[in-house]
Design an enzyme around this catalytic site. Structure first.
Site, PDB file in Angstrom:
ATOM      1  N   ASP A 102      14.376  -1.047   1.920  1.00  0.00           N
ATOM      2  CA  ASP A 102      14.671  -1.022   3.101  1.00  0.00           C
ATOM      3  C   ASP A 102      15.747  -2.529   3.187  1.00  0.00           C
ATOM      4  OD1 ASP A 102      15.224  -1.189   5.937  1.00  0.00           O
ATOM      5  OD2 ASP A 102      13.128  -1.932   6.502  1.00  0.00           O
TER       6      ASP A 102
ATOM      7  N   ARG B 212       0.695  -1.223   0.231  1.00  0.00           N
ATOM      8  CA  ARG B 212       0.107  -0.168  -0.015  1.00  0.00           C
ATOM      9  C   ARG B 212       0.792   1.165  -0.010  1.00  0.00           C
ATOM     10  NH1 ARG B 212      -3.920  -1.793   4.961  1.00  0.00           N
ATOM     11  NH2 ARG B 212      -2.669  -3.677   5.035  1.00  0.00           N
ATOM     12  N   GLY B 213       2.225   1.105   0.372  1.00  0.00           N
ATOM     13  CA  GLY B 213       2.741   2.355   0.831  1.00  0.00           C
ATOM     14  C   GLY B 213       3.014   3.222  -0.403  1.00  0.00           C
TER      15      GLY B 213
ATOM     16  N   ARG C 246      -0.107   7.207   7.352  1.00  0.00           N
ATOM     17  CA  ARG C 246      -0.075   7.324   5.945  1.00  0.00           C
ATOM     18  C   ARG C 246      -0.373   8.446   5.108  1.00  0.00           C
ATOM     19  NH1 ARG C 246       1.056   1.720   3.799  1.00  0.00           N
ATOM     20  NH2 ARG C 246       0.147   0.134   5.009  1.00  0.00           N
TER      21      ARG C 246
ATOM     22  N   ASP D  31       7.473   3.074  -2.238  1.00  0.00           N
ATOM     23  CA  ASP D  31       7.766   4.153  -1.364  1.00  0.00           C
ATOM     24  C   ASP D  31       9.302   4.064  -0.731  1.00  0.00           C
ATOM     25  OD1 ASP D  31       7.049   1.659  -0.373  1.00  0.00           O
ATOM     26  OD2 ASP D  31       6.116   2.569   1.651  1.00  0.00           O
TER      27      ASP D  31
END
Ligand code: PRP
Length: 180
Positions: free
Chosen positions: A105, A45-46, A167, A102
């Site tokens: 990492d 979703r990011g 968010r 987004d």
């Protein structure tokens, strides 16, 4: 629900993000200027806020599609599993594809997604990540374009959550845990 009280310190302002997106969009337009069939794939979703702002700066004929993925660690962090919750609606075979993320990492999510999409034989595939935390990498991955390199901080906002919250912040903030 988060268990610990926290505050959010602004790290990258909405204005800084918008300025960087303009620069990135110029590069992307130049790279894909020869195509009339760019598919922009947002990883949910990011990426939903980032992709919305990015495609409006692109000024190219684009189709927008989404892939919902989530990664979670098991007992050994380095063998993370990446699960596909929702696949693309369209085909990418023979298409030019831009994958929008987004944050990178550990690198597991985009590595997995690129393997999945490359197996579908796109003509060309590039990646863009708004944020990159290179110090957290467990598998080597470098996006074609990166918005901002950041240190190993817990960040939220502009699509990124903490326990599904925050968010909707218009900027990127750093989570600072506080005493109760
Ligand atoms: C987050 C983020 C990236 C991914 C990056 O997604 O949005 O997709 O982790 O991490 P990695 O490089 O270590 O794989 P998450 O799985 O939390 O799902 P979300 O996008 O729905 O928040």
């Amino acid at each position: 629900m988060p268990h610990q009280a926290y505050q959010i310190d602004k790290m990258i302002s909405a204005k800084q993000i918008a300025a960087r997106i303009e620069e990135l969009a110029r590069d992307i337009r130049a790279r894909f200027s020869d195509t009339d069939k760019l598919v922009v794939v947002g990883l949910l979703r990011g990426s939903f806020v980032f992709i919305a702002d990015l495609v409006r700066e692109l000024d190219l004929p684009v189709e927008v599609d989404f892939l919902e993925v989530s990664s979670y660690g098991n007992s050994t962090e380095s063998s993370r599993e990446v699960r596909i919750f929702k696949d693309l609606r369209g085909e990418v075979e023979g298409r030019d594809v831009l994958v929008v993320e987004d944050i990178v990492d550990t690198g597991h999510t985009l590595t997995h997604v690129m393997n999945l999409l490359n197996a579908r034989r796109p003509a060309r595939i590039e990646t863009i990540a708004l944020l990159d935390k290179p110090s957290r990498r467990e598998v080597p991955f470098k996006a074609t374009w990166t918005g901002f390199e950041i240190p190993d901080e817990f960040v939220v906002g502009y699509g990124i959550d903490y326990a599904q919250r925050n968010r909707n912040l218009p900027y990127i903030g750093k989570v600072r845990f506080t005493e109760e």
